[in-house]
Design a protein around this motif. Structure first.
Motif, PDB file in Angstrom:
ATOM      1  N   LEU A   1       0.142   5.034   1.406  1.00 51.83           N
ATOM      2  CA  LEU A   1       0.293   4.442   2.767  1.00 51.83           C
ATOM      3  C   LEU A   1      -1.247   4.215   2.948  1.00 51.83           C
ATOM      4  O   LEU A   1      -1.239   4.116   4.283  1.00 51.83           O
ATOM      5  N   ASP A   2      -2.065   4.326   2.295  1.00 51.17           N
ATOM      6  CA  ASP A   2      -3.451   4.183   2.687  1.00 51.17           C
ATOM      7  C   ASP A   2      -3.727   5.465   3.704  1.00 51.17           C
ATOM      8  O   ASP A   2      -5.049   5.217   4.271  1.00 51.17           O
ATOM      9  N   LYS A   3      -3.294   6.341   3.599  1.00 50.07           N
ATOM     10  CA  LYS A   3      -3.334   7.597   4.672  1.00 50.07           C
ATOM     11  C   LYS A   3      -3.977   8.906   4.094  1.00 50.07           C
ATOM     12  O   LYS A   3      -4.645   9.559   4.635  1.00 50.07           O
ATOM     13  N   ILE A   4      -3.326   9.120   2.818  1.00 45.76           N
ATOM     14  CA  ILE A   4      -3.962  10.190   2.127  1.00 45.76           C
ATOM     15  C   ILE A   4      -4.581   9.660   0.702  1.00 45.76           C
ATOM     16  O   ILE A   4      -4.016   9.071  -0.117  1.00 45.76           O
TER      17      ILE A   4
ATOM     18  N   ASN B   1       0.882  -1.324  -0.141  1.00 45.91           N
ATOM     19  CA  ASN B   1      -0.043  -0.007   0.011  1.00 45.91           C
ATOM     20  C   ASN B   1       0.797   1.335   0.089  1.00 45.91           C
ATOM     21  O   ASN B   1       0.461   2.431   0.303  1.00 45.91           O
TER      22      ASN B   1
ATOM     23  N   SER C   1      -3.126   7.355  -3.647  1.00 46.31           N
ATOM     24  CA  SER C   1      -3.076   7.185  -2.012  1.00 46.31           C
ATOM     25  C   SER C   1      -1.670   6.804  -1.794  1.00 46.31           C
ATOM     26  O   SER C   1      -1.002   5.948  -2.618  1.00 46.31           O
TER      27      SER C   1
ATOM     28  N   GLU D   1     -11.257  15.568   5.519  1.00 49.44           N
ATOM     29  CA  GLU D   1     -11.595  14.903   4.276  1.00 49.44           C
ATOM     30  C   GLU D   1     -12.762  15.943   3.744  1.00 49.44           C
ATOM     31  O   GLU D   1     -13.378  16.775   4.414  1.00 49.44           O
TER      32      GLU D   1
ATOM     33  N   ASP E   1      -1.966  12.242  14.030  1.00 50.38           N
ATOM     34  CA  ASP E   1      -2.050  11.398  15.365  1.00 50.38           C
ATOM     35  C   ASP E   1      -3.693  11.630  15.489  1.00 50.38           C
ATOM     36  O   ASP E   1      -4.415  10.643  15.851  1.00 50.38           O
TER      37      ASP E   1
ATOM     38  N   THR F   1      -8.378  11.833   4.211  1.00 47.01           N
ATOM     39  CA  THR F   1      -7.078  11.429   4.982  1.00 47.01           C
ATOM     40  C   THR F   1      -7.567  10.314   6.293  1.00 47.01           C
ATOM     41  O   THR F   1      -8.560  10.334   6.746  1.00 47.01           O
ATOM     42  N   LYS F   2      -6.550   9.320   6.558  1.00 45.60           N
ATOM     43  CA  LYS F   2      -6.947   8.271   7.355  1.00 45.60           C
ATOM     44  C   LYS F   2      -5.726   8.241   8.418  1.00 45.60           C
ATOM     45  O   LYS F   2      -4.561   7.615   7.720  1.00 45.60           O
ATOM     46  N   ASP F   3      -5.626   8.774   9.508  1.00 38.77           N
ATOM     47  CA  ASP F   3      -4.552   8.730  10.683  1.00 38.77           C
ATOM     48  C   ASP F   3      -3.147   9.111  10.027  1.00 38.77           C
ATOM     49  O   ASP F   3      -2.174   8.568  10.108  1.00 38.77           O
ATOM     50  N   LEU F   4      -3.465  10.229   9.153  1.00 35.82           N
ATOM     51  CA  LEU F   4      -2.385  10.766   8.636  1.00 35.82           C
ATOM     52  C   LEU F   4      -1.650  11.799   9.800  1.00 35.82           C
ATOM     53  O   LEU F   4      -0.377  11.625   9.932  1.00 35.82           O
TER      54      LEU F   4
END
Length: 464
Positions: free
Chosen positions: A356-359, A301, A354, A395, A390, A385-388
């Motif tokens: 690292l599946d974070k952005i 990823n 994306s 979004e 802390d 964003t997901k856990d980009l």
């Protein structure tokens, strides 16, 4: 407010440009396109509960209360709810407009889902629809059945494939008994689907039929209904696609399509055109195109990318991807635009990426070779964003239709839809944040107008 609008537009543009090389949807099993990345929904594999305490301004009235939004996922089965409990700050009355007309209390259910489109042999989704595409998107692409935040609709999207050879996909926009609403169906066949022969087994041929006879209350209308849809609108399409490359790193699909928008036979439309454009020669319109759709996945990823580029040709009285994200807002205006549309050619491009599946960031642009008021451009941007960070959540999405001057890209008006969310995790289950929405709100006279709202809230959200 204008400064705030420009600031929000600049933020979205910066994210889109800065991460323009960033991911996308996973490798699909079939060559058909799936634009579900435009739906800012949660991960299919987990269940969530969200309860947001919020202030909202709806139709010029002030409300306070909470919105319960649990999402339950059990393997391939998903269930989402959207339950508003708002009280008018002036009258103290409970806000109940979302349950009036048509499906009523069924609007409490945001969606019910079985399977994942283009990944499982059986896919069904009932409820609110976003980012819908039929076939390769020549007629219906990035469609949403609920552009108004407080006036959600219940529709159906499905895709069923039998023994990897014969399938059918389609959509119905709104189970409202007042009329027969937007209906799309596409039977397709994969002649070599069960052969196991590389490349050839992915060859897919499909035929699309779309009709709409919507007589429900229209967005942005004092008269109430879509006047020019008294006898409905019809569209037809043929398409073919094949996956040229299918590896762990990249897969590439080539496709071509031909489509037709039949002449809308409406006495009120004819009378309007006779009065306002007597020299206009309005009839059926046709379009065709070919393109490539690519998915890339680098080192797990680390980096994923989905991109699409398509060359289009179309005649007078035709607009590509006619049934789009803005279609439900004012169908009469879309039909009137067909009369002014002249023969053109252009390019459609999209990208979703994306890291690292974070952005996860995406966008698409429909760009005629010569952009005019008769043949405008359409732009869509999406961000998640997901856990980009802390404890920070960012979004949003933005749609701009009828775009002629690119200097007006982020000018919010009747052709805009937007949502931007900034939130902070106080604890793992307690979140505070603010939503900015540009949408359509119902007025006291029953009409709709473009409006914006800022909604601060405190929410409970936990996985189970």
């Amino acid at each position: 407010m204008k400064k705030l609008q420009n600031l929000l537009g600049l933020i979205l543009l910066i994210f889109f440009l800065f991460t323009g090389n960033a991911n996308a949807q996973n490798d699909n099993s079939y060559p058909g396109l799936d634009n579900s990345f435009t739906n800012l929904s949660s991960n299919d594999s987990i269940s969530l509960f969200t309860g947001a305490f919020a202030f909202a301004r709806i139709g010029g009235e002030n409300y306070a209360g909470l919105r319960l939004q649990p999402e339950l996922n059990f393997g391939k089965v998903g269930l989402g709810f959207d339950i508003p409990v708002y009280f008018n700050l002036q009258s103290g009355e409970l806000y109940s407009d979302e349950f009036k007309n048509g499906t009523g209390v069924l609007r409490l259910i945001s969606y019910v889902r079985l399977g994942r489109k283009k990944k499982d042999p059986v896919y069904l989704k009932l409820g609110q629809l976003q980012g819908e595409s039929i076939g390769f998107g020549s007629l219906l692409n990035n469609y949403s059945n609920s552009p108004s935040f407080e006036k959600r609709k219940v529709g159906l999207s499905y895709d069923i494939c039998v023994k990897k050879i014969v399938g059918i996909e389609g959509m119905y926009s709104d189970f409202n008994t007042a009329s027969f609403n937007l209906f799309a169906i596409r039977p397709y066949v994969r002649p070599m689907g069960a052969s196991g022969i590389p490349v050839l087994k992915t060859l897919e041929l499909g035929m699309t039929y779309i009709t709409d006879q919507d007589q429900t209350i229209r967005f942005d209308s004092e008269s109430g209904k879509n006047e020019f849809l008294s006898d409905g609108i019809k569209a037809y399409g043929l398409d073919m696609g094949i996956r040229l490359i299918n590896s762990r790193i990249i897969n590439l699909t080539a496709y071509t399509h031909f489509s037709k928008l039949a002449k809308v036979k409406s006495d009120s439309l004819a009378a309007y055109q006779q009065m306002n454009a007597p020299s206009q020669n309005y009839g059926a319109g046709k379009g065709m195109g070919f393109g490539l759709n690519a998915n890339m996945n680098v080192i797990g990823n680390l980096f994923r990318l989905n991109s699409r580029i398509e060359r289009l040709w179309y005649t007078d009285n035709y607009l590509p991807q006619f049934f789009d994200a803005i279609y439900e807002v004012n169908k009469d205006a879309k039909i009137l635009a067909l009369g002014d549309a002249s023969s053109k050619q252009g390019i459609y491009g999209s990208i979703t990426a994306s890291i690292l599946d974070k952005i996860v960031v995406g966008g698409n642009l429909l760009l005629p070779d010569n952009v005019t008021e008769a043949t405008p451009a359409t732009l869509q941007l999406n961000l998640r964003t997901k856990d980009l960070f802390d404890k920070i959540i960012i979004e949003g999405y933005y749609t701009k239709a009828n775009l002629v001057d690119f200097g007006d890209t982020f000018h919010f008006d009747n052709n805009s839809l937007a949502m931007l969310r900034f939130a902070y995790k106080i604890t793992p289950v307690l979140i505070t944040g603010m939503d900015y929405r540009w949408t359509w709100n119902q007025q006291n006279d029953g009409s709709y107008k473009a409006d914006n709202s800022v909604m601060p809230y405190v929410a409970l959200r936990f996985k189970f």
